[in-house]
Motif scaffolding. Sequence first.
Motif, PDB file in Angstrom:
ATOM      1  N   SER A   4       1.057  -1.433  -0.112  1.00 24.97           N
ATOM      2  CA  SER A   4      -0.132  -0.201   0.268  1.00 24.97           C
ATOM      3  C   SER A   4       0.966   0.748   0.294  1.00 24.97           C
ATOM      4  CB  SER A   4      -0.884  -0.160   0.916  1.00 24.97           C
ATOM      5  OG  SER A   4      -0.327   0.081   2.600  1.00 24.97           O
ATOM      6  N   ASP A   5       0.160   2.676   0.006  1.00 26.40           N
ATOM      7  CA  ASP A   5       1.379   3.868  -0.544  1.00 26.40           C
ATOM      8  C   ASP A   5       1.492   3.896   1.496  1.00 26.40           C
ATOM      9  OD1 ASP A   5       0.300   4.304  -2.649  1.00 26.40           O
ATOM     10  OD2 ASP A   5      -1.406   5.780  -2.319  1.00 26.40           O
ATOM     11  N   ASP A   6       0.778   3.664   1.865  1.00 28.80           N
ATOM     12  CA  ASP A   6       1.186   4.196   3.662  1.00 28.80           C
ATOM     13  C   ASP A   6       2.845   3.182   3.792  1.00 28.80           C
ATOM     14  OD1 ASP A   6      -0.617   5.454   4.131  1.00 28.80           O
ATOM     15  OD2 ASP A   6      -1.273   4.506   5.587  1.00 28.80           O
ATOM     16  N   ASP A   7       3.101   1.300   3.090  1.00 33.90           N
ATOM     17  CA  ASP A   7       3.399   0.494   3.923  1.00 33.90           C
ATOM     18  C   ASP A   7       5.324   1.177   2.825  1.00 33.90           C
ATOM     19  OD1 ASP A   7       1.760  -1.025   4.919  1.00 33.90           O
ATOM     20  OD2 ASP A   7       1.439  -2.645   3.337  1.00 33.90           O
ATOM     21  N   VAL A   8       4.946   2.016   1.612  1.00 35.17           N
ATOM     22  CA  VAL A   8       5.537   2.089   0.758  1.00 35.17           C
ATOM     23  C   VAL A   8       6.534   3.101   1.260  1.00 35.17           C
ATOM     24  CG1 VAL A   8       6.324   3.527  -1.188  1.00 35.17           C
ATOM     25  CG2 VAL A   8       4.560   1.517  -1.407  1.00 35.17           C
ATOM     26  N   THR A   9       5.927   4.200   1.786  1.00 44.23           N
ATOM     27  CA  THR A   9       6.321   4.930   3.049  1.00 44.23           C
ATOM     28  C   THR A   9       7.344   5.087   3.928  1.00 44.23           C
ATOM     29  OG1 THR A   9       4.592   6.949   1.945  1.00 44.23           O
ATOM     30  CG2 THR A   9       5.621   7.306   4.020  1.00 44.23           C
ATOM     31  N   ALA A  10       6.163   3.958   4.594  1.00 43.51           N
ATOM     32  CA  ALA A  10       7.046   3.544   5.789  1.00 43.51           C
ATOM     33  C   ALA A  10       8.764   2.567   5.230  1.00 43.51           C
ATOM     34  CB  ALA A  10       6.441   2.037   6.600  1.00 43.51           C
ATOM     35  N   PHE A  11       8.901   2.077   4.530  1.00 45.44           N
ATOM     36  CA  PHE A  11      10.023   0.892   3.838  1.00 45.44           C
ATOM     37  C   PHE A  11      10.494   1.936   3.770  1.00 45.44           C
ATOM     38  CE2 PHE A  11      11.726  -1.350   0.508  1.00 45.44           C
ATOM     39  CZ  PHE A  11      12.883  -2.341   1.243  1.00 45.44           C
ATOM     40  N   LEU A  12      10.187   3.061   2.986  1.00 43.40           N
ATOM     41  CA  LEU A  12      11.756   4.222   2.630  1.00 43.40           C
ATOM     42  C   LEU A  12      11.480   4.410   3.844  1.00 43.40           C
ATOM     43  CD1 LEU A  12       9.475   5.473  -0.841  1.00 43.40           C
ATOM     44  CD2 LEU A  12      11.740   3.872  -0.618  1.00 43.40           C
ATOM     45  N   GLU A  13      11.457   5.197   4.863  1.00 42.30           N
ATOM     46  CA  GLU A  13      11.540   5.509   5.976  1.00 42.30           C
ATOM     47  C   GLU A  13      12.325   4.973   6.378  1.00 42.30           C
ATOM     48  OE1 GLU A  13       7.672   6.443   8.026  1.00 42.30           O
ATOM     49  OE2 GLU A  13       7.425   8.660   6.890  1.00 42.30           O
ATOM     50  N   ALA A  14      12.207   3.542   6.429  1.00 41.20           N
ATOM     51  CA  ALA A  14      13.604   2.322   7.520  1.00 41.20           C
ATOM     52  C   ALA A  14      15.032   2.422   7.058  1.00 41.20           C
ATOM     53  CB  ALA A  14      12.508   1.349   7.927  1.00 41.20           C
ATOM     54  N   ALA A  15      14.417   2.140   5.409  1.00 44.07           N
ATOM     55  CA  ALA A  15      16.023   2.167   5.159  1.00 44.07           C
ATOM     56  C   ALA A  15      16.873   3.090   4.999  1.00 44.07           C
ATOM     57  CB  ALA A  15      15.554   1.511   3.414  1.00 44.07           C
ATOM     58  N   HIS A  16      17.626   3.264   4.059  1.00 40.29           N
ATOM     59  CA  HIS A  16      18.973   4.022   4.455  1.00 40.29           C
ATOM     60  C   HIS A  16      19.784   4.201   3.255  1.00 40.29           C
ATOM     61  CE1 HIS A  16      18.589   4.838   9.071  1.00 40.29           C
ATOM     62  NE2 HIS A  16      18.904   3.685   8.902  1.00 40.29           N
ATOM     63  N   MET A  40      19.901  15.925   6.388  1.00 40.14           N
ATOM     64  CA  MET A  40      18.798  14.705   6.430  1.00 40.14           C
ATOM     65  C   MET A  40      19.847  13.139   6.226  1.00 40.14           C
ATOM     66  SD  MET A  40      15.716  14.711   3.729  1.00 40.14           S
ATOM     67  CE  MET A  40      15.704  16.040   3.804  1.00 40.14           C
ATOM     68  N   VAL A  41      20.459  13.523   5.320  1.00 39.88           N
ATOM     69  CA  VAL A  41      21.363  11.772   5.053  1.00 39.88           C
ATOM     70  C   VAL A  41      22.006  11.653   6.389  1.00 39.88           C
ATOM     71  CG1 VAL A  41      22.974  11.006   3.718  1.00 39.88           C
ATOM     72  CG2 VAL A  41      21.119  11.909   3.011  1.00 39.88           C
ATOM     73  N   ALA A  42      23.160  12.694   6.880  1.00 39.21           N
ATOM     74  CA  ALA A  42      23.760  12.034   7.467  1.00 39.21           C
ATOM     75  C   ALA A  42      23.437  11.492   9.269  1.00 39.21           C
ATOM     76  CB  ALA A  42      24.212  13.432   7.534  1.00 39.21           C
ATOM     77  N   ARG A  43      21.983  12.038   9.325  1.00 38.69           N
ATOM     78  CA  ARG A  43      21.517  11.675   9.935  1.00 38.69           C
ATOM     79  C   ARG A  43      20.785  10.448   9.906  1.00 38.69           C
ATOM     80  NH1 ARG A  43      18.312  16.878   9.593  1.00 38.69           N
ATOM     81  NH2 ARG A  43      19.007  18.894  11.052  1.00 38.69           N
ATOM     82  N   ARG A  44      20.874   9.893   9.104  1.00 37.62           N
ATOM     83  CA  ARG A  44      20.107   8.873   8.652  1.00 37.62           C
ATOM     84  C   ARG A  44      20.883   7.771   8.949  1.00 37.62           C
ATOM     85  NH1 ARG A  44      14.843   7.573   6.170  1.00 37.62           N
ATOM     86  NH2 ARG A  44      16.095   6.262   4.605  1.00 37.62           N
TER      87      ARG A  44
END
Length: 150
Positions: free
Chosen positions: A10-22, A106-110
Amino acid sequence: MNQRARIAMSDDDVTAFLEAAHKLQLATINGDGTPHLVTMFYGLSEGRIAFWTYAKSQKARNLARDPRLTCLVETGDAYDELRGVLVYGKAGRLDDRDRVMDVGMMVARRTTPGVPDELLRPYVEKTGLKRVAYVVERTKVVSWDHRRLA
């Protein structure tokens, strides 16, 4: 329901997946038409993939000529564990130094969780002098989660 529909996120799953990865695999197009594929750390800017790179890098030269790109974020080893998001889009270049620094932070924090901004900022400011940043405007998203096949 076909198997493709069963494994799509789902769109929410895609968002969560992208938020969790680096990191992601970034494909741009070389001048001779061949793909240029590299691993990049990334952040999310208002839900959109954002990354930075040296202004003279091959990917920056490719994107200046042709802003089309593909981003792949994936995980899993066994077939029934595979999950991924494939984003097709166009790179919007950010030249404004404040925006480049924002993406850098943003990248450095992640990539260095728990490190305070006051320790990250000097590195980002120094390396950011030679960098540009991009935000990916999505044109198509394909996703899969093979765990749903069980």
